[in-house]
Design a protein around this motif. Structure first.
Motif, mmCIF file in Angstrom:
data_model
loop_
_atom_site.group_PDB
_atom_site.id
_atom_site.type_symbol
_atom_site.label_atom_id
_atom_site.label_comp_id
_atom_site.label_asym_id
_atom_site.label_seq_id
_atom_site.Cartn_x
_atom_site.Cartn_y
_atom_site.Cartn_z
ATOM 1 N N UNK A 144 21.214 17.431 -28.433
ATOM 2 C CA UNK A 144 21.754 16.500 -29.140
ATOM 3 C C UNK A 144 22.210 15.185 -28.439
ATOM 4 N N UNK A 145 22.038 15.169 -27.131
ATOM 5 C CA UNK A 145 22.233 13.833 -26.642
ATOM 6 C C UNK A 145 21.051 13.001 -26.412
ATOM 7 N N UNK A 146 21.603 11.669 -26.726
ATOM 8 C CA UNK A 146 20.493 10.523 -26.727
ATOM 9 C C UNK A 146 21.022 9.521 -25.883
ATOM 10 N N UNK A 147 19.757 8.983 -25.181
ATOM 11 C CA UNK A 147 19.954 7.654 -24.374
ATOM 12 C C UNK A 147 19.118 6.637 -25.113
ATOM 13 N N UNK A 148 19.385 5.521 -25.234
ATOM 14 C CA UNK A 148 18.577 4.291 -25.558
ATOM 15 C C UNK A 148 18.472 3.327 -24.694
ATOM 16 N N UNK A 149 17.168 2.679 -24.440
ATOM 17 C CA UNK A 149 17.129 1.563 -23.433
ATOM 18 C C UNK A 149 16.025 0.813 -24.123
ATOM 19 N N UNK A 150 16.154 -0.587 -23.675
ATOM 20 C CA UNK A 150 15.337 -1.517 -24.250
ATOM 21 C C UNK A 150 15.136 -2.698 -22.976
ATOM 22 N N UNK A 151 13.993 -3.269 -23.141
ATOM 23 C CA UNK A 151 13.535 -4.387 -22.349
ATOM 24 C C UNK A 151 12.610 -5.412 -22.819
ATOM 25 N N UNK A 152 12.608 -6.563 -22.266
ATOM 26 C CA UNK A 152 11.634 -7.604 -22.912
ATOM 27 C C UNK A 152 10.606 -7.880 -21.673
ATOM 28 N N UNK A 153 9.313 -8.329 -21.941
ATOM 29 C CA UNK A 153 8.296 -8.765 -21.278
ATOM 30 C C UNK A 153 7.648 -9.880 -21.864
ATOM 31 N N UNK A 154 7.142 -10.525 -20.970
ATOM 32 C CA UNK A 154 6.212 -11.808 -21.306
ATOM 33 C C UNK A 154 5.201 -11.879 -20.350
ATOM 34 N N UNK A 155 4.253 -12.870 -20.636
ATOM 35 C CA UNK A 155 3.035 -13.105 -19.889
ATOM 36 C C UNK A 155 2.444 -14.266 -20.402
ATOM 37 N N UNK A 156 1.652 -15.233 -19.281
ATOM 38 C CA UNK A 156 0.748 -16.226 -19.505
ATOM 39 C C UNK A 156 -0.384 -15.725 -18.884
ATOM 40 N N UNK A 157 -1.561 -16.149 -19.183
ATOM 41 C CA UNK A 157 -2.841 -15.864 -18.443
ATOM 42 C C UNK A 157 -3.844 -17.201 -19.117
ATOM 43 N N UNK A 158 -4.734 -17.292 -17.983
ATOM 44 C CA UNK A 158 -5.887 -18.125 -18.235
ATOM 45 C C UNK A 158 -7.154 -17.522 -17.653
ATOM 46 N N UNK A 159 -8.363 -17.875 -18.088
ATOM 47 C CA UNK A 159 -9.611 -17.322 -17.470
ATOM 48 C C UNK A 159 -10.790 -18.585 -17.847
ATOM 49 N N UNK A 160 -11.755 -18.250 -16.724
ATOM 50 C CA UNK A 160 -12.648 -19.362 -16.892
ATOM 51 C C UNK A 160 -14.100 -18.500 -16.446
ATOM 52 N N UNK A 161 -15.086 -18.796 -17.392
ATOM 53 C CA UNK A 161 -16.202 -17.838 -17.247
ATOM 54 C C UNK A 161 -17.560 -18.886 -17.590
ATOM 55 N N UNK A 162 -18.363 -18.655 -16.574
ATOM 56 C CA UNK A 162 -19.574 -19.512 -16.774
ATOM 57 C C UNK A 162 -20.757 -19.428 -15.733
ATOM 58 N N UNK A 163 -21.447 -20.366 -15.485
ATOM 59 C CA UNK A 163 -22.794 -20.188 -14.638
ATOM 60 C C UNK A 163 -23.222 -21.561 -14.168
ATOM 61 N N UNK A 164 -23.448 -21.452 -13.072
ATOM 62 C CA UNK A 164 -24.380 -22.832 -12.341
ATOM 63 C C UNK A 164 -25.367 -21.983 -11.761
#
Length: 664
Positions: free
Chosen positions: A398-418
């Motif tokens: 009957x014992x409860x523990x509650x936890x929370x957190x936030x997360x964020x990200x930024x990303x980029x990518x480049x794909x191609x050919x020569x």
């Protein structure tokens, strides 16, 4: 990618696409093998020593020995998971394979673990039969180090396993699956050290259609699936529902745990997947997706239970996603997705002396803005932002523990050919509450030696934050737990002619502060863990037989103790084939896993054990009675092998299953 290859198909994001095919033409030449061997040997011996890698490099250099000189046509699936943009499977630099809708239908796999264990580099362990706790190891990575996604939304499960409930995902809702092996944390963030498995549910298009599948079989197994999909004007829709039930068998081995309750441990599963999307203006689409499953199962106590003890569990996953796909400019597509995922896990222990119930509930809200920009016919840019909120409630009694957190990200990518040089560069920064921030990168390079042969190399880094349960659980949590960090190097080759695709990859992954457990089962950081190996996969058509094969030779090791991590095999292999003959379709597969170190956790402290190597064979058949009706059947574990994937837990004996598929 070269002038002989088609321009990159642009305009569909990682979140929603059908498997497509393209035709490419080229003159197939022979690879200069001396050049190839020399550079493979130089790359790996400079990093790890000649003795460790010489046999693997020689094996790899022998793979592309079937080159032809005549022009050919290649029918190659289009994938999106390897780089977040559409590209031919043969263009993907990370080792990527596709399980198509036809593969899923032919395999008649009863659940997702049964379907995935036939794939290169993947090992499945299960604490019994259907519905029992399942773990997936890809390239030796721990279960929580491989990211599972459904239609672009990450799937997690908080708890001791800290891995998704794969045992409750049924293939009946799945259109196709893309498997990307290796460290792609710079593309998808925390939890992608071993790779990414992205599941695409069925989508609607064309004229309205429906489908009903009914199946019965051994151990009181029953499954009924109904589905409908189609398009009305500018609105696409799809809906699929499945009810699965089996009486199962006793999960624990009576020989190893004679005091356990010998009752059957069954499973009942309800699954639903659906989507509706409307193109309200040209290039502007708004839609919603839902996916949910609920499994109710019984299980055994792994040596802790008595002959009258009963253990029951319930696992629920629900995901709702709203998305807006917008063609901002001709070269720029933007996709905004807002998703909410809930998991509910409940375990009940009923004994003559006491009853207890434990629950772990988690919720994840995720907002992602993903962008694709076509810079030219062969160059594409991706960029995006994510914001997430995790919450977990953990109870014991009957014992409860509650936890929370936030997360964020930024990303980029480049794909191609020569010309003959193909490049992929990804950079990502993740910020996870309580675990700090980390920037990760992926650099992949491909060199088209001939139109048939491509040499591939990559280097990447990874970051994996601990879960809230690993940090704060009162039984085995550790608030001082550090995030995992990993570095990976790969080199390999790919050979493509006609319907033949061969891929060979030498990989080396080193992980620092990997999550593990001490003798009291508290979560701790392990100093250094490493896995290096050779991974081979092949698909071809030979004498009108569709053939797929894979072989993985690896050496996972805790470098502090010198021991191999629990339940990891050094050798994995599989072969599957399918052939159509008139109205008949025949097929089968054979799987092999080498011996694995394990432990008997019933005594304290646990004692060392070993799980024996095993072979497993399955066969299936389908007959098209009429245009709208087909009959099918399969035999699982044809030779009735007695084997275990985890110490003390039985695996299914021989089973026979038959069914009918009606497509009105």
């Amino acid at each position: 990618m070269s002038a002989t290859q088609p321009a990159k198909i642009f305009g569909s994001s990682v979140f929603d696409h059908p498997v497509k095919t393209s035709i490419e033409f080229g003159v197939r030449g022979r690879m200069p093998e001396v050049f190839y061997r020399k550079h493979i040997m130089t790359f790996f011996t400079s990093r790890t020593g000649a003795a460790a890698w010489t046999p693997l490099a020689l094996a790899l250099s022998a793979v592309p020995a079937f080159a032809q000189t005549s022009p050919d046509k290649t029918l190659s699936p289009v994938v999106v998971t390897a780089s977040r943009i559409e590209q031919l499977q043969t263009e993907a630099l990370p080792h990527t394979t596709v399980i198509t809708a036809e593969d899923i239908r032919n395999s008649q796999a009863s659940d997702l673990p049964s379907l995935l264990q036939r794939e290169a580099g993947i090992q499945i362990t299960q604490n019994g039969g259907p519905g029992q706790t399942t773990s997936l190891f890809m390239r030796g990575a721990q279960p929580a180090q491989t990211l599972i996604m459904i239609d672009g939304v990450p799937v997690h499960r908080q708890g001791f396993a800290n891995a998704p409930a794969l045992e409750h995902i049924l293939p009946d809702q799945v259109d196709h699956i893309e498997i990307v092996r290796g460290n792609v944390s710079a593309i998808y963030g925390s939890g992608a050290i071993g790779g990414v498995i992205q599941i695409f549910t069925k989508h609607g298009s064309g004229h309205p259609a429906s489908n009903v599948i009914a199946e019965v079989g051994s151990r009181g197994t029953f499954k009924l699936t109904g589905a409908a999909s189609g398009q009305i004007n500018d609105t696409h829709y799809a809906l699929s529902l499945t009810r699965f039930k089996t009486d199962g068998f006793t999960a624990n081995s009576g020989a190893q745990y004679p005091n356990e309750n010998p009752d059957r441990d069954g499973d009942a599963n309800n699954s639903i997947a659906g989507s509706v999307a409307n193109e309200w203006a040209k290039g502007q689409e708004l839609g919603v997706r839902i996916y949910a499953n609920e499994g109710k199962f019984s299980y055994d106590g792994a040596g802790y239970g008595g002959p009258a003890d009963i253990y029951e569990g319930q696992s629920t996953q629900r995901t709702l996603a709203l998305f807006s796909k917008n063609r901002v400019l001709q070269q720029w597509q933007s996709t905004v997705t807002l998703s909410q995922t809930e998991t509910r896990n409940k375990n009940a222990s009923i004994t003559p002396l006491s009853n207890s119930v434990s629950r772990v509930n988690s919720d994840t809200s995720l907002l992602e803005w993903a962008n694709e920009v076509s810079l030219s016919s062969v160059w594409a840019l991706t960029a995006g932002l994510t914001a997430a909120r995790d919450k977990v409630e953990d109870s014991s009694g009957s014992t409860w523990d509650a936890h929370s957190r936030s997360a964020s990200s930024v990303y980029t990518g480049l794909t191609g050919a020569i010309n003959a040089h193909q490049l992929q560069l990804n950079v990502r920064h993740d910020q996870v509450g309580g675990s700090g921030g980390e920037t990760t990168g992926y650099f992949g390079y491909g060199f088209e030696l001939t139109p048939a042969v491509k040499l591939i190399a990559s280097a990447s880094t990874a970051f994996h934050a601990p879960t809230l349960v690993q940090l704060y659980d009162t039984n085995y949590g550790n608030p001082g737990l550090k995030a995992e960090h990993s570095r990976s190097y790969e080199i390999g080759s790919q050979y493509t002619v006609g319907r033949t695709l061969l891929r060979a990859t030498l990989f080396d992954t080193r992980t620092r502060d990997q999550f593990g457990y001490d003798v009291a089962y508290k979560t701790i950081n392990l100093d250094k863990v490493r896995n290096q190996g050779l991974e081979l996969s092949a698909s071809t058509r030979l004498a009108d037989i569709d053939l797929r094969a894979s072989l993985t030779l690896q050496n996972p090791k805790d470098e502090t103790t010198g021991q191999r991590p629990l339940r990891l095999a050094q050798t994995l292999a599989s072969v599957s084939l399918a052939k159509s003959y008139g109205m008949w379709n025949f097929g089968g597969d054979v799987q092999y896993a080498g011996s694995r170190p394990d432990k008997d956790f019933a005594p304290y402290p646990p004692t060392d054990k070993e799980d024996d190597a095993y072979w497993l064979a399955n066969i299936y058949v389908r007959y098209q009675v009429a245009k709208s009706i087909s009959l099918f059947g399969r035999v699982e574990n044809v030779f009735n092998r007695n084997y275990q994937t985890a110490y003390g837990y039985n695996q299914p004996p021989r089973g026979v299953f038959v069914g009918v598929n009606w497509r009105p």
